[in-house]
Design a protein around this motif. Structure first.
Motif, PDB file in Angstrom:
ATOM      1  N   ILE A  90       0.848  -1.186   0.000  1.00  0.00           N
ATOM      2  CA  ILE A  90       0.000   0.000   0.000  1.00  0.00           C
ATOM      3  C   ILE A  90       0.885   1.238   0.000  1.00  0.00           C
ATOM      4  O   ILE A  90       1.872   1.314   0.733  1.00  0.00           O
ATOM      5  CB  ILE A  90      -0.941   0.020   1.219  1.00  0.00           C
ATOM      6  CG1 ILE A  90      -1.844  -1.222   1.219  1.00  0.00           C
ATOM      7  CG2 ILE A  90      -1.794   1.287   1.229  1.00  0.00           C
ATOM      8  CD1 ILE A  90      -2.709  -1.346   2.455  1.00  0.00           C
ATOM      9  N   CYS A 112      -2.040   0.849  10.510  1.00  0.00           N
ATOM     10  CA  CYS A 112      -1.855  -0.364   9.714  1.00  0.00           C
ATOM     11  C   CYS A 112      -0.887  -1.337  10.394  1.00  0.00           C
ATOM     12  O   CYS A 112      -1.081  -2.566  10.319  1.00  0.00           O
ATOM     13  CB  CYS A 112      -1.348   0.009   8.327  1.00  0.00           C
ATOM     14  SG  CYS A 112      -2.572   0.864   7.310  1.00  0.00           S
ATOM     15  N   VAL A 125      -6.122  -3.299   1.150  1.00  0.00           N
ATOM     16  CA  VAL A 125      -6.145  -1.928   0.650  1.00  0.00           C
ATOM     17  C   VAL A 125      -7.552  -1.346   0.779  1.00  0.00           C
ATOM     18  O   VAL A 125      -7.718  -0.130   1.008  1.00  0.00           O
ATOM     19  CB  VAL A 125      -5.634  -1.880  -0.798  1.00  0.00           C
ATOM     20  CG1 VAL A 125      -6.555  -2.639  -1.739  1.00  0.00           C
ATOM     21  CG2 VAL A 125      -5.486  -0.438  -1.272  1.00  0.00           C
ATOM     22  N   CYS A 128      -7.909  -0.329   4.408  1.00  0.00           N
ATOM     23  CA  CYS A 128      -7.049   0.828   4.642  1.00  0.00           C
ATOM     24  C   CYS A 128      -7.686   2.084   4.048  1.00  0.00           C
ATOM     25  O   CYS A 128      -7.611   3.172   4.645  1.00  0.00           O
ATOM     26  CB  CYS A 128      -5.674   0.582   4.024  1.00  0.00           C
ATOM     27  SG  CYS A 128      -4.468   1.877   4.375  1.00  0.00           S
ATOM     28  N   GLY A 152      -2.812   0.450  -4.130  1.00  0.00           N
ATOM     29  CA  GLY A 152      -2.372  -0.855  -3.671  1.00  0.00           C
ATOM     30  C   GLY A 152      -2.888  -1.952  -4.570  1.00  0.00           C
ATOM     31  O   GLY A 152      -3.379  -1.703  -5.669  1.00  0.00           O
TER      32      GLY A 152
END
Length: 264
Positions: A90, A112, A125, A128, A152
């Motif tokens: 990422i 993360c 991803v 995130c 990502g």
């Protein structure tokens, strides 16, 4: 000098202290305004493009304040959730106010890494991207002064790209440009990647023409587009230049390239 410190009244009727109001006690001194503006724009631009099995993010390395160049090498791309094994997939790009960009990157990176320690696997991803939106929305009353792009590899191996506004609204896209030269780069990407207002010749007449279908481009073509976009932007925008940082995200990891750009 003795009259200055005399506590008795002066012949003019004014009190004896030296800091008396010369305009009189009932006269206003006029309106006063106190302002506080904590933001500044440090220039630069970023972009992202996705493919069938990769995502490419790029950004120039110039940092400016108005017409002044603060530094010729300030990266705007950051690996998120990187550990000793360099297993990150990422990348976050931030452009705008550099201090807010660094603060946002540090906060997302910490979240993360905590996710990996708690769950024993890296964050996806998609998750995130949602978490980044929550962070930005939580600061909506005093927002991070940045335009963020997150890239990502999705769970199915395809490239993923998310673009954000400063208060957390986000969208998954195939390509996006941000920063000082976004108005120059984005029309180029619309033409070369999104095929906006492009039609198949002889597919009809007038409004019945068929639009050219959007397709995923190979990696070498995308790399060429990224370099062309920034080479052109540096010719027309004084806040973009010096160097181009490119991060190529695949299932095998992240590859980094650096390309010199115009320095004036």
């Amino acid at each position: 000098m003795a009259s200055v410190f005399n506590s008795g009244p002066l012949p003019t009727g004014q009190p004896g202290y030296s800091f008396s109001n010369a305009t009189g006690p009932n006269e206003a001194s006029g309106p006063r305004q106190h302002g506080f503006y904590p933001y500044t724009d440090n220039g630069g631009s970023t972009l992202g493009i996705t493919g069938a099995d990769f995502a490419i993010l790029a950004g120039d390395t110039r940092s400016t304040s108005g017409y002044n160049i603060n530094s010729r090498y300030v990266p705007k791309l950051f690996r998120i959730g990187e550990d000793e094994e360099q297993s990150s997939r990422i990348v976050l790009s931030v452009v705008g106010f550099a201090a807010d960009g660094n603060a946002l990157k540090e906060r997302l990176d910490a979240i993360c890494k905590m996710y990996r320690y708690q769950h024993g696997k890296p964050i996806s991803v998609k998750a995130c991207a949602q978490r980044l939106s929550t962070i930005l929305y939580g600061k909506r009353f005093f927002p991070y002064y940045v335009h963020a792009i997150l890239g990502g590899i999705d769970e199915d191996g395809t490239g993923a790209l998310y673009s954000y506004d400063p208060v957390g609204s986000y969208e998954r896209e195939q390509c996006r440009a941000a920063g000082a030269a976004a108005s120059l780069i984005m029309p180029f990407l619309d033409n070369q990647v999104n095929y906006k207002n492009q039609y198949i010749p002889a597919s009809g007449e007038g409004l019945s023409l068929q639009e050219r279908p959007r397709e995923t481009l190979p990696k070498d073509i995308v790399l060429g587009l990224v370099k062309d976009a920034f080479t052109s932007a540096t010719e027309r925008h004084i806040e973009v230049g010096d160097g181009l940082q490119i991060l190529i995200i695949t299932k095998d990891g992240i590859e980094e390239q650096y390309v010199p750009l115009k320095r004036d």
